[in-house]
Design a protein around this motif. Structure first.
Motif, PDB file in Angstrom:
ATOM      1  N   VAL A 110     -10.306   9.069  -6.144  1.00  0.00           N
ATOM      2  CA  VAL A 110     -10.263   8.270  -7.371  1.00  0.00           C
ATOM      3  C   VAL A 110     -11.438   7.304  -7.343  1.00  0.00           C
ATOM      4  N   VAL A 111     -12.181   7.233  -8.449  1.00  0.00           N
ATOM      5  CA  VAL A 111     -13.340   6.345  -8.505  1.00  0.00           C
ATOM      6  C   VAL A 111     -13.152   5.319  -9.622  1.00  0.00           C
ATOM      7  N   LYS A 112     -13.104   4.042  -9.232  1.00  0.00           N
ATOM      8  CA  LYS A 112     -12.940   2.951 -10.208  1.00  0.00           C
ATOM      9  C   LYS A 112     -14.323   2.566 -10.732  1.00  0.00           C
TER      10      LYS A 112
ATOM     11  N   LEU B 111     -11.222  10.662 -11.578  1.00  0.00           N
ATOM     12  CA  LEU B 111     -10.525  11.236 -10.427  1.00  0.00           C
ATOM     13  C   LEU B 111     -11.016  12.664 -10.215  1.00  0.00           C
ATOM     14  N   TRP B 112     -11.336  12.981  -8.964  1.00  0.00           N
ATOM     15  CA  TRP B 112     -11.779  14.342  -8.642  1.00  0.00           C
ATOM     16  C   TRP B 112     -10.813  14.989  -7.673  1.00  0.00           C
ATOM     17  N   GLN B 113     -10.380  16.200  -8.015  1.00  0.00           N
ATOM     18  CA  GLN B 113      -9.677  17.068  -7.082  1.00  0.00           C
ATOM     19  C   GLN B 113     -10.647  18.210  -6.801  1.00  0.00           C
ATOM     20  N   PRO B 114     -10.442  18.992  -5.731  1.00  0.00           N
ATOM     21  CA  PRO B 114     -11.430  20.030  -5.431  1.00  0.00           C
ATOM     22  C   PRO B 114     -11.698  20.934  -6.637  1.00  0.00           C
TER      23      PRO B 114
ATOM     24  N   GLY C 146     -10.914  20.109 -10.058  1.00  0.00           N
ATOM     25  CA  GLY C 146     -10.810  19.519 -11.392  1.00  0.00           C
ATOM     26  C   GLY C 146     -11.213  18.059 -11.438  1.00  0.00           C
ATOM     27  N   HIS C 147     -11.273  17.547 -12.656  1.00  0.00           N
ATOM     28  CA  HIS C 147     -11.771  16.202 -12.878  1.00  0.00           C
ATOM     29  C   HIS C 147     -10.993  15.573 -14.029  1.00  0.00           C
ATOM     30  N   LEU C 148     -10.530  14.331 -13.886  1.00  0.00           N
ATOM     31  CA  LEU C 148      -9.800  13.626 -14.948  1.00  0.00           C
ATOM     32  C   LEU C 148     -10.426  12.255 -15.127  1.00  0.00           C
ATOM     33  N   GLN C 149     -10.203  11.639 -16.283  1.00  0.00           N
ATOM     34  CA  GLN C 149     -10.673  10.258 -16.443  1.00  0.00           C
ATOM     35  C   GLN C 149      -9.830   9.487 -17.437  1.00  0.00           C
ATOM     36  N   ALA C 150      -9.908   8.154 -17.341  1.00  0.00           N
ATOM     37  CA  ALA C 150      -9.230   7.284 -18.298  1.00  0.00           C
ATOM     38  C   ALA C 150     -10.172   6.149 -18.648  1.00  0.00           C
TER      39      ALA C 150
ATOM     40  N   ALA D 294      -1.179   8.283 -14.006  1.00  0.00           N
ATOM     41  CA  ALA D 294      -1.440   7.256 -12.994  1.00  0.00           C
ATOM     42  C   ALA D 294      -2.767   6.536 -13.264  1.00  0.00           C
ATOM     43  N   LEU D 295      -3.781   7.274 -13.691  1.00  0.00           N
ATOM     44  CA  LEU D 295      -5.061   6.641 -14.040  1.00  0.00           C
ATOM     45  C   LEU D 295      -4.834   5.611 -15.149  1.00  0.00           C
TER      46      LEU D 295
END
Ligand SMILES: Nc1ncnc2c1ncn2[C@@H]1O[C@H](COP(=O)(O)OP(=O)(O)OP(=O)(O)O)[C@@H](O)[C@H]1O
Ligand SMILES: [Mg+2]
Length: 315
Positions: A230-232, A240-243, A245-249, A283-284
């Motif tokens: 998780v990168v703030k 957030l990076w998983q091997p 995938g990628h998510l953001q808020a 969670a993000l």
């Protein structure tokens, strides 16, 4: 979130005194004095800020720490009534940080070593149950400031995993700066860590690659595979990076008053959502909401459970 779940979030690390002095126009010459208009004394440290946010949100948690033996020790313990009775007492000063605010809102920090450098792996393991309940999470933070604990990280994280905890780590910035030797040392425990919670410059420093994306993806592949990196990203929110995938808020637009502990407040929101079985995307969202609430309050406040839920619904 299912509030009937009884999982607990254990926050391990640095709880210290923060004294914020403002505003300093010129450093006093040696032997002279500067009198400033304002000061604020409050409990702090990454673990301290996170535990205070969890307390406000009424999330089941325990602050796992130690304490010194001077006048500040009982003052600090008073803010953590459900945890401090378990903290071992060391014959030393309480760790404290003096933050001096400058006219351009930059801050300088002066800290002693105090009790946090004495926190040991035994101190931590004795305050945790021998076996995790389903869903329990341990967050280790203030990694580079709790120097004695850092030496024990590989064995400690392996033990936490064996005891069945989900493990999260927020290292913070290393005062000695990043180096290949340090990166090598940290790689000894990454596989035992589920969630790595960093800010942008920490992610770049930790992985030592060219872009944020490469760094976060590389770290994500070296974790346990059950969580993410998780990168703030400050006013740009969190990613957030998983091997695979990628998510953001996005961040909530707020009038920022004091960003101290923004990342720790984010951790409290993010991990509370995971504790309740929410998705990583949700969670993000919780992380950025709790951080936005904290950094736009004065004096510092965190949302209670109802306020947090209302804010989540609004967006
Ligand atoms: N200016 C801002 N406006 C809105 N939200 C913000 C702002 N700055 C920080 N945040 C929120 O706080 C979160 C954490 O802040 P940041 O990215 O600065 O982490 P950090 O550097 O670890 O913080 P800390 O100084 O506490 O260690 C961000 O992901 C974001 O959600
Ligand atoms: Mg941080």
């Amino acid at each position: 979130m299912d509030r009937t779940l009884h999982a607990t979030l254990y926050v391990v690390g640095n709880i210290n005194v923060d004294l914020i002095m403002s505003t300093l126009h010129h450093w006093p010459a040696p032997g002279t004095e500067a009198m400033l208009e304002h000061s604020e004394l409050r409990p702090g440290g990454s673990a301290g800020n996170c535990a205070l946010a969890l307390d406000a949100m009424q999330v089941p948690h325990r602050a796992v720490a130690n304490q010194g033996s001077d006048g500040f020790a009982s003052w600090l313990a008073g803010y953590f009534p459900n945890s401090a009775g378990h903290w071992p007492r060391y014959p030393c000063e309480t760790s404290l940080t003096v933050a001096v605010t400058h006219p351009d809102d930059e801050r300088s920090f002066i800290s002693n070593q105090g009790h946090i450098v004495r926190l040991s792996a035994d101190d931590v393991l004795q305050q945790l149950p021998p076996q995790a309940k389903p869903g329990d999470i341990v967050l280790l933070c203030g990694t580079f400031l709790c120097t004695r604990l850092l030496e024990a990280y590989p064995a400690l994280l392996a033990t936490l995993q064996q005891r069945g905890f989900r493990v999260a780590v927020d290292t913070g910035w290393p005062p000695q700066d990043w180096s290949d030797v340090l990166r090598q040392q940290l790689s000894g425990w990454l596989a035992h860590c589920d969630w790595l919670l960093l800010n942008e410059v920490e992610t770049l420093g930790f992985a030592g690659l060219a872009t944020l994306e490469e760094c976060a993806r590389s770290l994500a592949t070296r974790l346990s595979g059950k969580g993410a990196c998780v990168v703030k990203c400050g006013s740009a929110g969190a990613k957030l990076w998983q091997p695979d995938g990628h998510l953001q808020a996005a961040a909530r637009a707020v009038t920022v008053i004091d960003t101290i502990g923004a990342g720790d407040s984010f951790n409290a929101g993010f991990l509370s959502a995971l504790l309740g079985g929410e998705t990583a995307q949700t969670a993000l969202r919780w992380g950025v909401e709790v951080a936005a609430y904290a950094i736009s309050s004065s004096p510092r406040q965190y949302p209670n459970w109802r306020t947090l839920q209302q804010r989540i619904k609004e967006c």
